[in-house]
Write a protein that holds these residues in place. Structure first.
Motif, mmCIF file in Angstrom:
data_model
loop_
_atom_site.group_PDB
_atom_site.id
_atom_site.type_symbol
_atom_site.label_atom_id
_atom_site.label_comp_id
_atom_site.label_asym_id
_atom_site.label_seq_id
_atom_site.Cartn_x
_atom_site.Cartn_y
_atom_site.Cartn_z
ATOM 1 N N VAL A 122 0.838 -1.207 0.000
ATOM 2 C CA VAL A 122 0.000 0.000 0.000
ATOM 3 C C VAL A 122 0.871 1.255 0.000
ATOM 4 O O VAL A 122 1.787 1.394 0.803
ATOM 5 N N THR A 123 0.556 2.169 -0.912
ATOM 6 C CA THR A 123 1.294 3.432 -1.009
ATOM 7 C C THR A 123 0.423 4.644 -0.690
ATOM 8 O O THR A 123 0.948 5.722 -0.452
ATOM 9 N N GLU A 124 -0.898 4.440 -0.693
ATOM 10 C CA GLU A 124 -1.786 5.590 -0.501
ATOM 11 C C GLU A 124 -2.990 5.235 0.365
ATOM 12 O O GLU A 124 -3.635 4.209 0.176
ATOM 13 N N ILE A 125 -3.278 6.133 1.303
ATOM 14 C CA ILE A 125 -4.493 6.038 2.115
ATOM 15 C C ILE A 125 -5.334 7.244 1.740
ATOM 16 O O ILE A 125 -4.919 8.386 1.932
ATOM 17 N N GLY A 126 -6.507 6.980 1.173
ATOM 18 C CA GLY A 126 -7.365 8.045 0.654
ATOM 19 C C GLY A 126 -7.978 8.906 1.742
ATOM 20 O O GLY A 126 -8.006 8.550 2.925
ATOM 21 N N ARG A 127 -8.516 10.030 1.333
ATOM 22 C CA ARG A 127 -9.116 10.972 2.279
ATOM 23 C C ARG A 127 -10.303 10.324 2.981
ATOM 24 O O ARG A 127 -11.029 9.536 2.399
ATOM 25 N N ILE A 148 -1.169 10.235 2.522
ATOM 26 C CA ILE A 148 -2.340 10.069 3.382
ATOM 27 C C ILE A 148 -3.259 11.239 3.093
ATOM 28 O O ILE A 148 -2.859 12.400 3.203
ATOM 29 N N GLY A 149 -4.487 10.928 2.712
ATOM 30 C CA GLY A 149 -5.438 11.960 2.333
ATOM 31 C C GLY A 149 -5.966 12.755 3.508
ATOM 32 O O GLY A 149 -5.872 12.352 4.675
#
Length: 177
Positions: A122-127, A148-149
């Protein structure tokens, strides 16, 4: 007697012809392009194992990018789930996808969720991905996460602390209580 000898000769010739047939082979093409062959008579059973988890066994929903072969967690089937371990790969519709992100609102309002294990894929955690997860007490964010959003952990009132790796690049509010 002639019929018996003739039958015996036909049977012997059949055995010789059968014995001279080439062995039946099974060919397996590996992901890296290597071809491996096995003698069919030596194979007891064949099973295919994937490193990816079949989507239906995850309890999660995903969106898929078939160009990049990546998947994003978009939600959970059971909103009363208490813990979630995200797989690094999922298998869907005959294809394997790397799980690389959480979409916006993915776990939002999972009020019973206490812990989440995030893989290094995992590279991105949405808003607002974990907004209003009021029972969330622990989450480890791996070094692979770079984004991280906004408001990803808004109203996570049971989350006492969170370590955000240096790899994360953000300039918005990540957590508001």
């Amino acid at each position: 007697m002639k019929k018996f000898l003739l039958s015996l000769c036909v049977a012997l010739l059949s055995c010789i012809a059968f014995a001279q047939q080439p062995p039946r082979m099974v060919y397996v093409l590996l992901k890296d392009g290597t071809q491996v062959k096995y003698l069919a008579d030596d194979i007891d059973r064949i099973s295919v194992k994937y490193s990816a988890v079949p989507v239906e066994k995850t309890g999660l929903s995903f969106s898929y990018d078939e160009t990049a072969m990546t998947a994003s967690v978009t939600g959970v089937e059971d909103w009363d789930v208490t813990s979630v371990e995200i797989p690094s790969k999922v298998f869907y519709d005959g294809k394997e996808y790397d799980v690389t992100s959480f979409g916006a609102w993915a776990f939002s309002s999972c009020k019973s969720l206490t812990s989440v294990v995030i893989p290094n894929s995992v590279t991105e955690i949405g808003r607002t991905a974990f907004a209003w997860c009021t029972s969330l007490t622990s989450i480890e964010i791996p070094e692979s996460v770079t984004s991280i959003g906004e408001s990803a952990f808004t109203w996570c009132t049971s989350l006492k602390s969170i370590e955000i790796p240096e790899s994360v690049n953000f300039n918005r509010r990540v957590c508001i209580r």
